[in-house]
Scaffold this motif. Structure first.
Motif, PDB file in Angstrom:
ATOM      1  N   GLY A   1       4.972  -7.546 -10.889  1.00 30.23           N
ATOM      2  CA  GLY A   1       4.219  -7.790  -9.729  1.00 30.23           C
ATOM      3  C   GLY A   1       4.728  -8.830  -8.813  1.00 30.23           C
ATOM      4  N   THR A   2       3.868  -8.879  -7.734  1.00 28.15           N
ATOM      5  CA  THR A   2       4.227  -9.875  -6.603  1.00 28.15           C
ATOM      6  C   THR A   2       2.987 -10.564  -6.053  1.00 28.15           C
ATOM      7  OG1 THR A   2       3.631  -7.929  -4.984  1.00 28.15           O
ATOM      8  CG2 THR A   2       6.009  -8.101  -5.540  1.00 28.15           C
ATOM      9  N   GLY A   3       3.212 -11.536  -5.377  1.00 27.34           N
ATOM     10  CA  GLY A   3       2.086 -12.124  -4.566  1.00 27.34           C
ATOM     11  C   GLY A   3       1.923 -13.680  -5.144  1.00 27.34           C
ATOM     12  N   TYR A   4       1.360 -14.464  -4.015  1.00 26.93           N
ATOM     13  CA  TYR A   4       1.124 -16.016  -4.390  1.00 26.93           C
ATOM     14  C   TYR A   4      -0.293 -16.408  -4.408  1.00 26.93           C
ATOM     15  CZ  TYR A   4       1.571 -20.931  -3.443  1.00 26.93           C
ATOM     16  OH  TYR A   4       1.522 -22.253  -3.742  1.00 26.93           O
TER      17      TYR A   4
ATOM     18  N   PRO B   1       0.833  -1.372  -0.040  1.00 29.01           N
ATOM     19  CA  PRO B   1      -0.149   0.051  -0.073  1.00 29.01           C
ATOM     20  C   PRO B   1       0.897   1.343   0.090  1.00 29.01           C
ATOM     21  CG  PRO B   1      -0.026  -0.952   1.956  1.00 29.01           C
ATOM     22  CD  PRO B   1       0.619  -2.053   1.301  1.00 29.01           C
ATOM     23  N   LEU B   2       2.077   1.285   0.481  1.00 26.38           N
ATOM     24  CA  LEU B   2       3.028   2.577   0.605  1.00 26.38           C
ATOM     25  C   LEU B   2       4.250   2.152   0.552  1.00 26.38           C
ATOM     26  CD1 LEU B   2       3.596   2.672   3.667  1.00 26.38           C
ATOM     27  CD2 LEU B   2       1.291   3.259   3.957  1.00 26.38           C
ATOM     28  N   ALA B   3       5.245   3.027   0.386  1.00 26.92           N
ATOM     29  CA  ALA B   3       6.773   2.734   0.486  1.00 26.92           C
ATOM     30  C   ALA B   3       7.139   1.327  -0.256  1.00 26.92           C
ATOM     31  CB  ALA B   3       6.885   2.707   2.054  1.00 26.92           C
TER      32      ALA B   3
ATOM     33  N   MET C   1      -3.060  -6.199   3.159  1.00 23.16           N
ATOM     34  CA  MET C   1      -2.958  -6.652   4.409  1.00 23.16           C
ATOM     35  C   MET C   1      -1.928  -7.709   4.648  1.00 23.16           C
ATOM     36  SD  MET C   1      -5.599  -8.855   6.964  1.00 23.16           S
ATOM     37  CE  MET C   1      -6.251 -10.014   5.934  1.00 23.16           C
ATOM     38  N   CYS C   2      -1.708  -8.492   3.442  1.00 19.95           N
ATOM     39  CA  CYS C   2      -0.715  -9.662   3.576  1.00 19.95           C
ATOM     40  C   CYS C   2       0.739  -9.303   2.701  1.00 19.95           C
ATOM     41  CB  CYS C   2      -1.396 -10.737   3.027  1.00 19.95           C
ATOM     42  SG  CYS C   2      -2.961 -11.114   4.136  1.00 19.95           S
ATOM     43  N   PRO C   3       1.397  -8.338   3.308  1.00 19.68           N
ATOM     44  CA  PRO C   3       2.864  -8.504   2.626  1.00 19.68           C
ATOM     45  C   PRO C   3       3.492  -9.619   2.716  1.00 19.68           C
ATOM     46  CG  PRO C   3       2.870  -7.216   4.746  1.00 19.68           C
ATOM     47  CD  PRO C   3       1.599  -7.720   4.469  1.00 19.68           C
ATOM     48  N   GLU C   4       3.386 -10.672   3.759  1.00 14.82           N
ATOM     49  CA  GLU C   4       3.754 -11.929   3.834  1.00 14.82           C
ATOM     50  C   GLU C   4       3.764 -12.761   2.804  1.00 14.82           C
ATOM     51  OE1 GLU C   4       1.652 -10.859   5.592  1.00 14.82           O
ATOM     52  OE2 GLU C   4       0.192 -12.328   5.956  1.00 14.82           O
ATOM     53  N   ASP C   5       2.323 -12.436   1.940  1.00 14.09           N
ATOM     54  CA  ASP C   5       2.164 -13.225   0.711  1.00 14.09           C
ATOM     55  C   ASP C   5       3.115 -12.997  -0.662  1.00 14.09           C
ATOM     56  OD1 ASP C   5       0.040 -15.108  -0.383  1.00 14.09           O
ATOM     57  OD2 ASP C   5       0.194 -13.559  -1.506  1.00 14.09           O
ATOM     58  N   HIS C   6       3.652 -11.766  -0.576  1.00 10.80           N
ATOM     59  CA  HIS C   6       4.326 -11.119  -1.581  1.00 10.80           C
ATOM     60  C   HIS C   6       5.812 -11.060  -1.691  1.00 10.80           C
ATOM     61  CE1 HIS C   6       0.399  -9.960  -1.650  1.00 10.80           C
ATOM     62  NE2 HIS C   6       0.204  -8.799  -1.980  1.00 10.80           N
ATOM     63  N   TYR C   7       6.492 -11.184  -0.565  1.00  8.46           N
ATOM     64  CA  TYR C   7       7.956 -10.842  -0.610  1.00  8.46           C
ATOM     65  C   TYR C   7       8.587 -12.041  -1.310  1.00  8.46           C
ATOM     66  CZ  TYR C   7       7.561  -7.760   3.527  1.00  8.46           C
ATOM     67  OH  TYR C   7       7.165  -6.743   4.272  1.00  8.46           O
ATOM     68  N   ASP C   8       8.129 -13.292  -1.165  1.00  7.75           N
ATOM     69  CA  ASP C   8       9.170 -14.308  -1.898  1.00  7.75           C
ATOM     70  C   ASP C   8       8.611 -14.522  -3.255  1.00  7.75           C
ATOM     71  OD1 ASP C   8      10.523 -14.568   0.488  1.00  7.75           O
ATOM     72  OD2 ASP C   8       9.450 -16.299   1.034  1.00  7.75           O
ATOM     73  N   HIS C   9       7.338 -13.889  -4.030  1.00 10.18           N
ATOM     74  CA  HIS C   9       6.783 -14.223  -4.971  1.00 10.18           C
ATOM     75  C   HIS C   9       6.680 -12.914  -5.888  1.00 10.18           C
ATOM     76  CE1 HIS C   9       5.665 -18.208  -3.721  1.00 10.18           C
ATOM     77  NE2 HIS C   9       5.510 -17.785  -2.292  1.00 10.18           N
ATOM     78  N   PHE C  10       7.398 -12.687  -6.612  1.00  8.27           N
ATOM     79  CA  PHE C  10       7.688 -11.721  -7.454  1.00  8.27           C
ATOM     80  C   PHE C  10       8.220 -11.849  -8.987  1.00  8.27           C
ATOM     81  CE2 PHE C  10      11.612 -12.273  -5.167  1.00  8.27           C
ATOM     82  CZ  PHE C  10      12.615 -12.159  -6.006  1.00  8.27           C
TER      83      PHE C  10
ATOM     84  N   TYR D   1      11.233  -4.890  -9.595  1.00  8.20           N
ATOM     85  CA  TYR D   1      10.169  -5.358  -8.932  1.00  8.20           C
ATOM     86  C   TYR D   1       9.794  -4.874  -7.739  1.00  8.20           C
ATOM     87  CZ  TYR D   1      13.118  -8.452  -6.160  1.00  8.20           C
ATOM     88  OH  TYR D   1      14.038  -8.793  -5.424  1.00  8.20           O
ATOM     89  N   PRO D   2       8.526  -4.566  -7.263  1.00 12.39           N
ATOM     90  CA  PRO D   2       8.076  -4.005  -6.075  1.00 12.39           C
ATOM     91  C   PRO D   2       8.692  -4.598  -4.838  1.00 12.39           C
ATOM     92  CG  PRO D   2       6.119  -4.688  -7.373  1.00 12.39           C
ATOM     93  CD  PRO D   2       7.175  -5.450  -8.062  1.00 12.39           C
ATOM     94  N   ARG D   3       9.151  -3.709  -3.977  1.00 15.88           N
ATOM     95  CA  ARG D   3       9.696  -4.335  -2.656  1.00 15.88           C
ATOM     96  C   ARG D   3       9.101  -3.219  -1.775  1.00 15.88           C
ATOM     97  NH1 ARG D   3      15.545  -4.372  -1.430  1.00 15.88           N
ATOM     98  NH2 ARG D   3      15.358  -2.867  -2.972  1.00 15.88           N
TER      99      ARG D   3
END
Lengths: 432, 546
Positions: free
Chosen positions: B91-94, A308-310, B72-81, A317-319
């Motif tokens: 993009g990101t997300g599992y 959502p931000l930062a 709500m779920c950044p933990e769903d995204h970190y490892d999937h990009f 790719y987005p971090r």
């Protein structure tokens, strides 16, 4: 000259997005506005005054020159910052995010120093909530915590919440209990049935004690006269009884909670309290978002980047890492070397140290009116303001999206057109 | 003209079962074989299977709750990009991928059409915005009506004929205001009941404020949909989702709707029996038997996939229950006048008995429903699992030895409460084509999708034949959308904006005059700002009713 009357106009000042304004336009000038608060009126009436000057390095310039220079600055930068986007359309946000991706830059909006901690708290514990119409139709208890809507969201009480008459609330204000929790009396607290004046910086502690009381846990070392957040326990007991007796309650919170000691932890604890109240009755919580489309920026970033931000795109790719990629931190650490500012005024809002650094790097400002950033920016591009000169989408504080209307013509392009023009030039450079 | 040659073609709608045939494509459509015109492009599909593009009938991919889950779920995204390329966005997300990534991931599986499963009218604009940022897919959305105040108010009217007319008009207005495709009902009455802090509802529980029963909501809405001749039947998420013993409610719902075309979604979640000790056991047999006797009913599986999921539905009381059960984070949104919603991320594990039984029940349904045209492969993405798991489910269906090996890895007691280990059926390639494209297209009333007849949309998936069916279906060799190659060897080569399917039923497209006052009093937006504007439909196509 004929007068055109625009009905059901969406106001673009605050996150309430009142959509019942009536605006009269005569000879392409806004002359009269009905159903609007003082701030909204001021914003609309002044939208055609004091346009930002089109300039490059202090000199008058053509739009094409400005686009070229903006593209040059951004492509030559190693870590360009794209920032603002809370008072422009989602359509402009989409362009800005794509531009950031092409540039491998960093993108953030003002929520990182306003309601961002609430967004982060939601990542820890979620957030039970509802739309504004549900508050109007069903709420019999409203708790305003660390917010002063009477001065910040001036029609919220009458249109959506405290005074609003709805389906199961035909008596409006009379049928509701209203509690205001704040560190000082405000115009909002004057409307309350119960004003709980707390000492600053104790919100986490208060919510923790309330959670224990709700569960009927024994509070060791505390009796009825003991002070929690400067308020006797007996008064918090009264408050908990009000909560338990309610059928549909809602907490409306402001930056008094998100930007005081504890920040996201305050919100996390209060959301958890609200969660737990749902074992007894329906209870929800909603952030009183400030800038009219700050939520929209969070929304578009979430669906395009996943965060959502930062957000940093420097790896392609987005971090996401608030604290590392949030605007104030990046500027204070001198992590960025150029900036594109869209629809916000960092000169007025950011800490002095951050503004000082911003002044020292090439900066492009895309903005309808003269503000505290336009005098020193290297490139200033005036634009037609969203909801006055261009159509587009805004998201209300409760995630309801509304379409803005175009009311008058402006001699300037839209944010979308400006961002596309810069994007095309940047893509051209990157591809050759 | 483009020609696909030497491929084994599966086109179940037209009775083509793996024969080697050439497919001819021109102007985005399948055309007659022609020796006259020269092919501009030839794709050699030797050693490959050629099918119509996949059609997703039920997936949560766009709109308010999906996006709330993403943020709500950044933990769903970190490892999937995925990084950007010259033709594709990053993009990101599992379990809840970003919009662009969602389009690319479906395309990799050979899917070319997808329907978003649940959208409130008040927030439909959001779902359209996201679908406009979801490339590679034609799409549409289902509009939530099972807990709508105005619908219930009409159902409370005594005059039978007048009531039916007014219901037609109300359905039409809600569908056209949201630019939706079909009527979705989620836990009829149960969501409104939640807002009153009342318990779950059975078919005959009176629901506040009018005392209408879920049975009445269902019957009248199904008949309303039928009367309007919408291309897709009513899309039903029945009462008591996920509750032990709920198969009784599901069967009773089916008996109530006998003879009326209805689609039962994520049937796995509605096929739970109950043991003496109130534990879960499979009732897939009972449900499948009923489906086998009632060709007017269709369903999708909602198959469980072990691993992380993000549950999200308009069924707010069920989501609260999941939150209470797991202690995991919880988002709820009550939507004025229309519905509610909830989100809870969680994880299914083969070593948890309940999850293991759920997993078996989904597969049992897929194997016990005899007619593959009645059941569609779904995971109720991302509730029972992410859609990217479809290839692994296909392998379970086509390979009974693999399936039996997987049963060995479940909680040891799972076999006691299920019948999966005794089922020998293996899906054929044709049956896979049916449950992944031809049946959903037919159920959705999309005659130009899910088949390769002359004139159909040239959406084509080409898979290299492999023994391991999971590998085979995980990455299409080619995907064609509107006759253009959009994916080659698993890589996106062209990004395209899909169509938005909408309907124009012949009821009244404006709000009933006597409801305007209710709207003005109880909604928080102005009536003129309610309906989704044309600006949000970048490329729409009307599918005709009747």
């Amino acid at each position: 000259m004929a007068i055109t009357e625009h009905k059901d106009v969406v106001c673009t000042f605050c996150g309430s997005l009142c959509d019942d304004l009536v605006v009269e336009v005569e000879d392409n000038k806004i002359t009269k506005i009905k159903n609007v608060c003082k701030i909204g009126r001021n914003r609309l009436m002044h939208s055609q005054l004091d346009y930002a000057p089109l300039k490059v390095n202090g000199q008058e310039a053509s739009l094409n020159d400005a686009y070229d220079e903006a593209a040059r600055i951004l492509t030559e930068a190693k870590a360009p910052l794209i920032y603002g986007l809370s008072s422009t359309t989602c359509e402009a946000n989409r362009e800005a995010i794509e531009l950031t991706e092409i540039l491998k830059g960093l993108i953030d909006n003002p929520s990182s120093y306003c309601h961002g901690p609430g967004v982060l708290a939601r990542q820890f514990v979620g957030m039970p909530s509802c739309t504004l119409g549900e508050i109007k139709n069903r709420s019999d208890l409203i708790i305003v915590w660390g917010a002063n809507p009477m001065e910040s969201h001036m029609r919220h009480f009458s249109k959506y919440s405290v005074m609003a008459k709805g389906m199961y609330t035909p008596e409006g204000r009379k049928g509701r209990k209203v509690v205001v929790i704040d560190v000082r009396p405000t115009p909002s607290s004057k409307t309350a049935d119960m004003f709980i004046q707390v000492t600053p910086g104790h919100d986490f502690e208060i919510a923790s004690v309330l959670r224990a009381m709700l569960k009927g846990l024994r509070l060791e070392g505390l009796d009825d006269d003991s002070l929690v957040g400067g308020v006797p326990l007996s008064r918090w007991k009264e408050f908990i009884e009000l909560i338990k007796a309610s059928h549909y309650g809602v907490v409306m919170f402001g930056i008094g909670l998100t930007q005081s000691k504890g920040k996201d932890l305050n919100i996390e604890q209060i959301i958890t309290l609200v969660d737990e109240i749902n074992k007894f009755t329906r209870f929800y919580i909603m952030p009183m978002r400030g800038h009219a489309n700050v939520n929209g920026c969070n929304q578009v970033l979430s669906w395009q980047a996943g965060y959502p931000l930062a957000v940093s795109y420097n790896k392609g790719y987005p971090r996401f890492n608030p604290g590392e990629f949030s605007v104030v931190d990046m500027l204070n650490r001198k992590d960025v070397d150029a900036a594109l500012i869209i629809a916000t005024d960092p000169g007025a809002h950011l800490p002095k140290s951050a503004v000082d650094y911003l002044k020292s790097i090439p900066t492009i400002v895309v903005e309808p009116t003269r503000n505290l950033s336009t005098p020193w920016a290297n490139v200033v591009i005036p634009v037609a303001p969203a909801g006055v000169g261009v159509e587009g989408t805004y998201y209300r504080m409760d995630n309801v999206p509304l379409r803005l209307k175009k009311l008058v013509d402006f001699p300037y392009p839209s944010d979308v057109e400006v961002l596309r023009a810069i994007k095309e030039r940047v893509s051209h450079v990157k591809n050759n | 003209m483009l020609k696909i040659i030497n491929g084994q073609v599966y086109d179940p709608t037209n009775g083509v079962r793996g024969e080697v045939r050439d497919i001819f494509i021109e102007n985005g459509k399948i055309v007659k074989p022609s020796s006259l015109s020269q092919a501009d492009e030839i794709i050699d599909a030797s050693g490959c299977v050629v099918m119509p593009g996949g059609v997703e009938i039920h997936s949560h991919i766009a709109g308010p709750k999906v996006n709330s889950a993403r943020s709500m779920c950044p933990e769903d995204h970190y490892d999937h990009f995925k990084g950007s390329t010259s033709v594709s966005r990053s993009g990101t997300g599992y379990t809840v991928p970003t919009t662009y990534l969602t389009g690319y991931l479906y395309s990799q599986l050979g899917y070319t059409t997808a329907f978003e499963a649940a959208v409130p009218v008040l927030e439909a604009r959001h779902a359209h915005e996201e679908l406009n940022d979801t490339p590679m897919l034609d799409s549409g959305m289902y509009t939530l009506m099972g807990n709508n105040y105005m619908i219930m108010k009409i159902l409370n009217e005594k005059d039978d004929i007048g009531r039916r007319e007014r219901l037609r008009d109300m359905i039409t207005w809600l569908l056209t205001s949201s630019r939706g495709y079909s009527v979705k009902v989620v836990n009829p009455g149960g969501v409104e009941s939640w807002k009153w802090n009342q318990g779950g509802v059975d078919l005959d529980t009176p629901v506040p404020p009018f005392g209408i029963t879920p049975r009445k909501i269902l019957l009248e809405l199904v008949k309303g949909v039928e009367g309007l001749k919408l291309p897709h039947s009513l899309h039903l998420h029945a009462n008591h989702l996920g509750e032990v013993g709920n198969y009784k409610t599901t069967l009773e719902t089916m008996h109530t709707l006998e003879g009326l075309r209805t689609h039962f979604t994520h049937m796995q979640f509605h096929s739970y029996g109950i043991t003496k000790n109130n534990g879960i056991k499979s009732a897939a047999r009972e449900i499948a038997d009923c489906l086998n006797e009632h060709p007017e009913f269709t369903c999708d599986a909602g198959q469980i996939v072990f691993g992380p999921v993000t549950t999200m539905t308009a069924d707010s009381p069920m989501q609260f229950r999941l939150h209470q059960m797991t202690g995991n984070k919880w988002i709820n949104t009550d939507v004025e006048m229309e519905t509610g919603s909830g989100i809870v991320p969680m994880r299914y594990s083969p070593s948890v008995l309940f999850n293991a039984v759920q997993w078996c029940i989904g597969l049992e349904l897929l194997l016990l429903v005899k007619n593959p045209w009645q059941i569609v492969l779904t995971t109720d993405n991302p509730n029972a699992g992410p859609f990217i798991a479809y290839p692994s489910i296909i392998k379970l269906l086509m390979d009974k030895d693999y399936r039996k090996a997987m049963i060995e890895q479940l909680h040891p007691k799972a076999v006691r409460y299920t019948n999966l280990k005794d089922i020998e059926r293996e899906y054929t390639m044709e049956e896979i084509a049916i449950i992944t494209r031809s049946a959903p297209a037919k159920i959705l009333g999309l005659s130009q999708k899910g088949n390769l007849k002359i004139g159909a949309d040239a959406d084509v998936a080409i898979y290299k034949l492999q023994k391991d069916k999971e590998k085979m279906f995980a990455q299409a060799k080619y995907v064609l959308k509107d006759g253009r190659v959009v994916l080659k060897d698993g890589q996106i080569v062209k990004s395209i904006l899909g169509r938005r399917f909408v309907v124009e039923p012949d009821g009244c497209k404006t709000l009933l005059p006597d409801m305007v006052e209710d709207f003005n009093n109880y909604y928080s937006v102005q009536l003129s700002n309610f309906a989704v504007q044309d600006d949000y439909l970048l490329r729409s196509e009307v599918i005709s009713c009747g």
